[in-house]
Write a protein that holds these residues in place. Structure first.
Motif, mmCIF file in Angstrom:
data_model
loop_
_atom_site.group_PDB
_atom_site.id
_atom_site.type_symbol
_atom_site.label_atom_id
_atom_site.label_comp_id
_atom_site.label_asym_id
_atom_site.label_seq_id
_atom_site.Cartn_x
_atom_site.Cartn_y
_atom_site.Cartn_z
ATOM 1 N N GLN A 1 -15.184 -25.942 -6.321
ATOM 2 C CA GLN A 1 -16.458 -25.279 -6.061
ATOM 3 C C GLN A 1 -17.207 -24.902 -7.337
ATOM 4 O O GLN A 1 -16.642 -24.323 -8.253
ATOM 5 N N GLN A 2 -18.483 -25.239 -7.348
ATOM 6 C CA GLN A 2 -19.335 -24.944 -8.503
ATOM 7 C C GLN A 2 -20.181 -23.722 -8.189
ATOM 8 O O GLN A 2 -20.832 -23.660 -7.150
ATOM 9 N N PHE A 3 -20.165 -22.751 -9.104
ATOM 10 C CA PHE A 3 -20.861 -21.485 -8.859
ATOM 11 C C PHE A 3 -21.956 -21.211 -9.875
ATOM 12 O O PHE A 3 -22.903 -20.499 -9.598
ATOM 13 N N GLY A 4 -21.797 -21.706 -11.089
ATOM 14 C CA GLY A 4 -22.761 -21.409 -12.154
ATOM 15 C C GLY A 4 -24.016 -22.245 -12.032
ATOM 16 O O GLY A 4 -24.040 -23.249 -11.317
ATOM 17 N N PRO A 5 -25.097 -21.861 -12.763
ATOM 18 C CA PRO A 5 -26.375 -22.563 -12.646
ATOM 19 C C PRO A 5 -26.312 -24.026 -13.090
ATOM 20 O O PRO A 5 -27.115 -24.839 -12.665
ATOM 21 N N GLN B 1 -21.700 -16.539 -6.375
ATOM 22 C CA GLN B 1 -22.844 -17.253 -6.968
ATOM 23 C C GLN B 1 -23.923 -16.265 -7.417
ATOM 24 O O GLN B 1 -24.450 -16.353 -8.529
ATOM 25 N N THR C 1 -17.546 -23.950 -12.770
ATOM 26 C CA THR C 1 -16.549 -23.369 -11.869
ATOM 27 C C THR C 1 -16.137 -22.005 -12.421
ATOM 28 O O THR C 1 -16.471 -21.662 -13.564
ATOM 29 N N ASP D 1 -27.195 -20.241 -19.569
ATOM 30 C CA ASP D 1 -27.304 -20.895 -18.242
ATOM 31 C C ASP D 1 -26.576 -22.234 -18.208
ATOM 32 O O ASP D 1 -26.427 -22.844 -17.150
ATOM 33 N N LEU E 1 -22.797 -14.293 -10.540
ATOM 34 C CA LEU E 1 -22.884 -15.095 -11.768
ATOM 35 C C LEU E 1 -24.340 -15.275 -12.197
ATOM 36 O O LEU E 1 -24.652 -15.179 -13.383
ATOM 37 N N SER E 2 -25.223 -15.498 -11.227
ATOM 38 C CA SER E 2 -26.658 -15.638 -11.554
ATOM 39 C C SER E 2 -27.168 -14.373 -12.232
ATOM 40 O O SER E 2 -27.905 -14.440 -13.213
ATOM 41 N N ALA F 1 -18.150 -16.804 -1.218
ATOM 42 C CA ALA F 1 -18.795 -17.732 -2.170
ATOM 43 C C ALA F 1 -20.235 -17.359 -2.529
ATOM 44 O O ALA F 1 -20.580 -17.318 -3.710
ATOM 45 N N PRO F 2 -21.123 -17.062 -1.561
ATOM 46 C CA PRO F 2 -22.500 -16.728 -1.946
ATOM 47 C C PRO F 2 -22.573 -15.502 -2.851
ATOM 48 O O PRO F 2 -23.393 -15.453 -3.779
#
Length: 300
Positions: free
Chosen positions: A23-27, A282, A31, A296, A285-286, A278-279
């Motif tokens: 799963q990718q979370f960063g902009p 995300q 991961t 970023d 991290l944002s 997960a959201p």
């Protein structure tokens, strides 16, 4: 000598089916483990060792080598069922790996300096890596290990119960004992854990808990090997028994081999215990990227 970061990633690919789906979370598609490695490098760690399953080595190298080449040394170690099982036969019905302390033991020949251990899929925060690096550089020795102590209320999921190592800390800031509580949950304003018979016990929000972020001297390998032999003598035929890091730490304390310093952090932990988490990961991290905590694109 710069400290090493050992990342427990043997279960990582099996949970996702393949590393390609992590799963990718960063902009820029980062991961969670990318952020840990980034934090470790800027805190002064000199080497990253991944504990993996042999069949995923090519995937790991393909993902991490282009990012990390020239930034930090890397190594890959396999957690294999037969490792350190000398004198015993692995039971035919054993499918479960031997546990986190066995995973650490598998890195014995790859690490000769003070080192930290983390999970691959937890976000630990910059402050934790800085405190751990300072400990490993100045205070770590065969009689002094450490664990990062998080505030319980900063490690809870809104979507179900979590397991945490609840730390009892003595007056000198050392770990007196650690108890794995497998069902910790928010109930209204309270945080409680349930024991085996369903009885509920309240926990204070600022209770110190372990998220499996440990600091060790390499002497821990010899102790772990001895304890793993004892574990196998007793439990080799129990297909679900596991040899966990807190077992080693507890024996280190109880056998009076030394102390385990609790390094308190106010960092916000996050991870994906439930897919509903997960959201939130995300979004967190944002927010950190927007506040300038991280670029970023970590590896640009």
């Amino acid at each position: 000598m710069q400290p090493t970061l050992l990342i427990l990633a043997a279960g990582m690919a099996s949970r996702y089916g393949s590393l390609k789906q992590i799963q990718q979370f960063g902009p820029s598609g980062e991961t969670i483990v990318d952020y840990s490695i980034y934090d470790a490098i800027r805190a002064g760690f000199g080497k990253i060792v991944f504990i993996i399953r042999k069949e995923f080595e090519a995937d790991f190298r393909e993902i991490f080598e282009p990012k990390l080449k020239g930034r930090v040394a890397t190594d890959y170690v396999y957690q294999e069922m037969s490792a350190f099982v000398t004198g015993h036969e692995v039971p035919a019905d054993r499918t479960k790996p031997w546990g986190t302390a066995h995973a650490v033991l598998c890195a014995k020949n790859a690490i000769n300096e003070p080192f930290a251990v983390i999970n691959a899929d937890d976000f630990y925060g910059r402050d934790s890596f800085e405190k751990m690096a300072a400990f490993l550089n100045k205070d770590c020795n065969p009689k002094t290990f450490s664990v990062v102590g998080y505030q319980l209320d900063k490690t809870i999921s809104d979507f179900g119960s979590v397991s945490r190592g609840v730390c009892e800390v003595d007056g000198n800031g050392n770990l007196a004992s650690i108890n794995e509580r497998t069902k910790i949950v928010k109930e209204g304003e309270q945080i409680i854990y349930e024991d085996g018979d369903g009885t509920k016990h309240p926990l204070k929000p600022n209770t110190s808990v372990s998220m499996n972020f440990w600091g060790f001297d390499p002497s821990v390998f010899d102790l772990s090997e001895k304890l793993f032999r004892e574990f196998l003598d007793k439990g080799i035929n129990q297909p679900k028994s596991e040899f966990f890091i807190p077992i080693v730490v507890d024996e280190f304390i109880q056998r009076e081999k030394g102390v385990v310093k609790v390094l308190p952090t106010s960092a916000q932990w996050f991870g994906v215990t439930y897919k509903e988490d997960a959201p939130g990961v995300q979004a967190s991290l944002s927010a950190l990227v927007n506040n300038g905590e991280y670029p970023d694109n970590l590896w640009k």
